[in-house]
Design a protein around this motif. Structure first.
Motif, PDB file in Angstrom:
ATOM      1  N   MET A   1       0.845  -1.196   0.000  1.00 42.08           N
ATOM      2  CA  MET A   1       0.000   0.000   0.000  1.00 42.08           C
ATOM      3  C   MET A   1       0.882   1.248   0.000  1.00 42.08           C
ATOM      4  O   MET A   1       1.856   1.329   0.741  1.00 42.08           O
ATOM      5  CB  MET A   1      -0.907   0.019   1.237  1.00 42.08           C
ATOM      6  CG  MET A   1      -1.831   1.223   1.287  1.00 42.08           C
ATOM      7  SD  MET A   1      -2.969   1.139   2.702  1.00 42.08           S
ATOM      8  CE  MET A   1      -1.814   1.311   4.060  1.00 42.08           C
ATOM      9  N   THR A   2       0.545   2.199  -0.825  1.00 40.29           N
ATOM     10  CA  THR A   2       1.295   3.443  -0.904  1.00 40.29           C
ATOM     11  C   THR A   2       0.637   4.490  -0.017  1.00 40.29           C
ATOM     12  O   THR A   2      -0.568   4.730  -0.121  1.00 40.29           O
ATOM     13  CB  THR A   2       1.352   3.969  -2.341  1.00 40.29           C
ATOM     14  OG1 THR A   2       1.988   2.988  -3.159  1.00 40.29           O
ATOM     15  CG2 THR A   2       2.140   5.263  -2.403  1.00 40.29           C
ATOM     16  N   THR A   3       1.394   5.099   0.859  1.00 41.99           N
ATOM     17  CA  THR A   3       0.881   6.151   1.723  1.00 41.99           C
ATOM     18  C   THR A   3       1.652   7.437   1.474  1.00 41.99           C
ATOM     19  O   THR A   3       2.766   7.427   0.954  1.00 41.99           O
ATOM     20  CB  THR A   3       1.008   5.755   3.201  1.00 41.99           C
ATOM     21  OG1 THR A   3       2.376   5.442   3.483  1.00 41.99           O
ATOM     22  CG2 THR A   3       0.131   4.547   3.517  1.00 41.99           C
ATOM     23  N   SER A   4       1.052   8.534   1.868  1.00 40.33           N
ATOM     24  CA  SER A   4       1.667   9.834   1.624  1.00 40.33           C
ATOM     25  C   SER A   4       2.784  10.105   2.628  1.00 40.33           C
ATOM     26  O   SER A   4       2.678   9.726   3.799  1.00 40.33           O
ATOM     27  CB  SER A   4       0.613  10.939   1.728  1.00 40.33           C
ATOM     28  OG  SER A   4      -0.402  10.746   0.768  1.00 40.33           O
ATOM     29  N   THR A   6       5.075  12.135   5.294  1.00 42.79           N
ATOM     30  CA  THR A   6       4.745  13.068   6.367  1.00 42.79           C
ATOM     31  C   THR A   6       5.104  14.496   5.966  1.00 42.79           C
ATOM     32  O   THR A   6       6.242  14.767   5.588  1.00 42.79           O
ATOM     33  CB  THR A   6       5.507  12.698   7.650  1.00 42.79           C
ATOM     34  OG1 THR A   6       5.183  11.359   8.015  1.00 42.79           O
ATOM     35  CG2 THR A   6       5.150  13.642   8.783  1.00 42.79           C
ATOM     36  N   ASP A  77      -2.881  17.310   4.023  1.00 42.68           N
ATOM     37  CA  ASP A  77      -3.614  16.051   4.210  1.00 42.68           C
ATOM     38  C   ASP A  77      -3.428  15.464   5.596  1.00 42.68           C
ATOM     39  O   ASP A  77      -4.200  14.595   6.015  1.00 42.68           O
ATOM     40  CB  ASP A  77      -3.172  15.026   3.164  1.00 42.68           C
ATOM     41  CG  ASP A  77      -3.575  15.418   1.750  1.00 42.68           C
ATOM     42  OD1 ASP A  77      -4.579  16.152   1.602  1.00 42.68           O
ATOM     43  OD2 ASP A  77      -2.884  14.999   0.806  1.00 42.68           O
ATOM     44  N   ALA A  78      -2.397  15.907   6.318  1.00 43.75           N
ATOM     45  CA  ALA A  78      -2.126  15.370   7.651  1.00 43.75           C
ATOM     46  C   ALA A  78      -1.453  16.451   8.493  1.00 43.75           C
ATOM     47  O   ALA A  78      -0.913  17.425   7.962  1.00 43.75           O
ATOM     48  CB  ALA A  78      -1.227  14.133   7.557  1.00 43.75           C
ATOM     49  N   ALA A 269       6.494   8.042   6.151  1.00 42.71           N
ATOM     50  CA  ALA A 269       5.718   6.996   5.479  1.00 42.71           C
ATOM     51  C   ALA A 269       6.435   6.508   4.218  1.00 42.71           C
ATOM     52  O   ALA A 269       7.097   7.271   3.522  1.00 42.71           O
ATOM     53  CB  ALA A 269       4.337   7.518   5.113  1.00 42.71           C
ATOM     54  N   VAL A 271       6.857   5.358   0.388  1.00 36.62           N
ATOM     55  CA  VAL A 271       6.216   5.835  -0.842  1.00 36.62           C
ATOM     56  C   VAL A 271       6.490   4.828  -1.957  1.00 36.62           C
ATOM     57  O   VAL A 271       7.387   4.008  -1.864  1.00 36.62           O
ATOM     58  CB  VAL A 271       6.734   7.233  -1.234  1.00 36.62           C
ATOM     59  CG1 VAL A 271       6.292   8.256  -0.230  1.00 36.62           C
ATOM     60  CG2 VAL A 271       8.256   7.240  -1.355  1.00 36.62           C
TER      61      VAL A 271
END
Length: 271
Positions: A1-4, A6, A77-78, A269, A271
């Protein structure tokens, strides 16, 4: 899974362009973060433009700058990691206290409300602003000699002068007047929610030879957080001055910040 990755928001202080963070942006990008270094309200994007339009940033105070960065953060986004220098450090502390950051690093941060020591070197460093009360509504520039005392006193003169030419811009005088009167104002914009126990971790960094924000100010700032159980830590670079984020030793400071982030927050995170 690809996450954005930080997000990291870099906040500069008086007299330095936002572009002075570029080496930090490159390093943090390489380490898997998503860094940005926004300008202050009214600040042109380049050093040349800022010098050509010295009054463009005039009149902006601590609350103006805080709300400006809060709006930028709200668009992410965070919750970001906040890294600020000088008045940018104070802004980072304010935003962290408001719950707008996952963590914050305040490097040689300007004094917040409640900090009482005001060493003579700090008074001399800010004299270019305080010598004229009209400067509260103006933008003020430093000379190379003034910069050498305030920022580059721990450097060789040639390096200080080169940094002055590369990164200095006119800055509003209002934040300094607000900070100076903070302990006489119930609702000072220099007030920080130091008692917030729900905030993220905070790292205070001080340069032992800093003339603008001497170590007495940073140590007093640390004491303001004694009522909070949230993580608050202090790191000192004994032989560094106020230029520690931009001079030849910037990487040592940046590596220390990265190590603290990875230990106290989380790995960036994947990428």
């Amino acid at each position: 899974m690809t996450t954005s990755p930080t997000p990291v928001v870099f906040i500069h202080g008086l007299w330095l362009s936002a572009s002075s963070w570029q080496p930090w942006l490159d390093l943090f990008t390489e380490r898997g973060f998503a860094p940005v270094a926004p300008t202050w309200p009214g600040e042109p994007p380049s050093v040349a433009e800022a010098r050509a339009n010295p009054e463009s940033a005039a009149g902006h105070g601590i609350e103006d700058v805080t709300r400006h960065y809060a709006e930028i953060i709200d668009g992410l986004d965070a919750a970001p990691i906040l890294v600020g220098h000088s008045f940018g450090g104070m802004i980072a502390e304010k935003l962290l206290g408001e719950g707008r950051g996952a963590a914050a690093v305040a490097i040689d941060a300007a004094q917040i409300k409640g900090v009482l020591p005001l060493p003579l070197s700090s008074l001399r460093a800010t004299l270019p602003v305080f010598r004229n009360f009209a400067n509260e509504k103006r933008a003020v520039s430093l000379t190379a000699d003034q910069f050498r005392y305030s920022f580059g006193n721990a450097l060789e003169p040639d390096e200080s002068d080169a940094l002055f030419e590369a990164w200095t811009i006119p800055s509003p005088g209002k934040p300094l007047f607000e900070a100076a009167s903070a302990n006489f104002s119930r609702h000072s914009p220099a007030k920080v929610a130091t008692g917030n126990t729900e905030r993220g971790p905070l790292l205070l960094i001080m340069g032992g030879k800093d003339h603008t924000v001497p170590e007495a100010i940073t140590k007093s700032t640390l004491k303001q957080y004694r009522g909070s159980t949230a993580v608050t830590e202090l790191v000192e670079f004994p032989d560094r001055g106020h230029s520690l984020t931009i001079d030849g030793g910037w990487r040592e400071v940046a590596d220390s910040v990265l190590s603290w982030i990875e230990a106290r927050v989380s790995e960036p995170a994947a990428v």
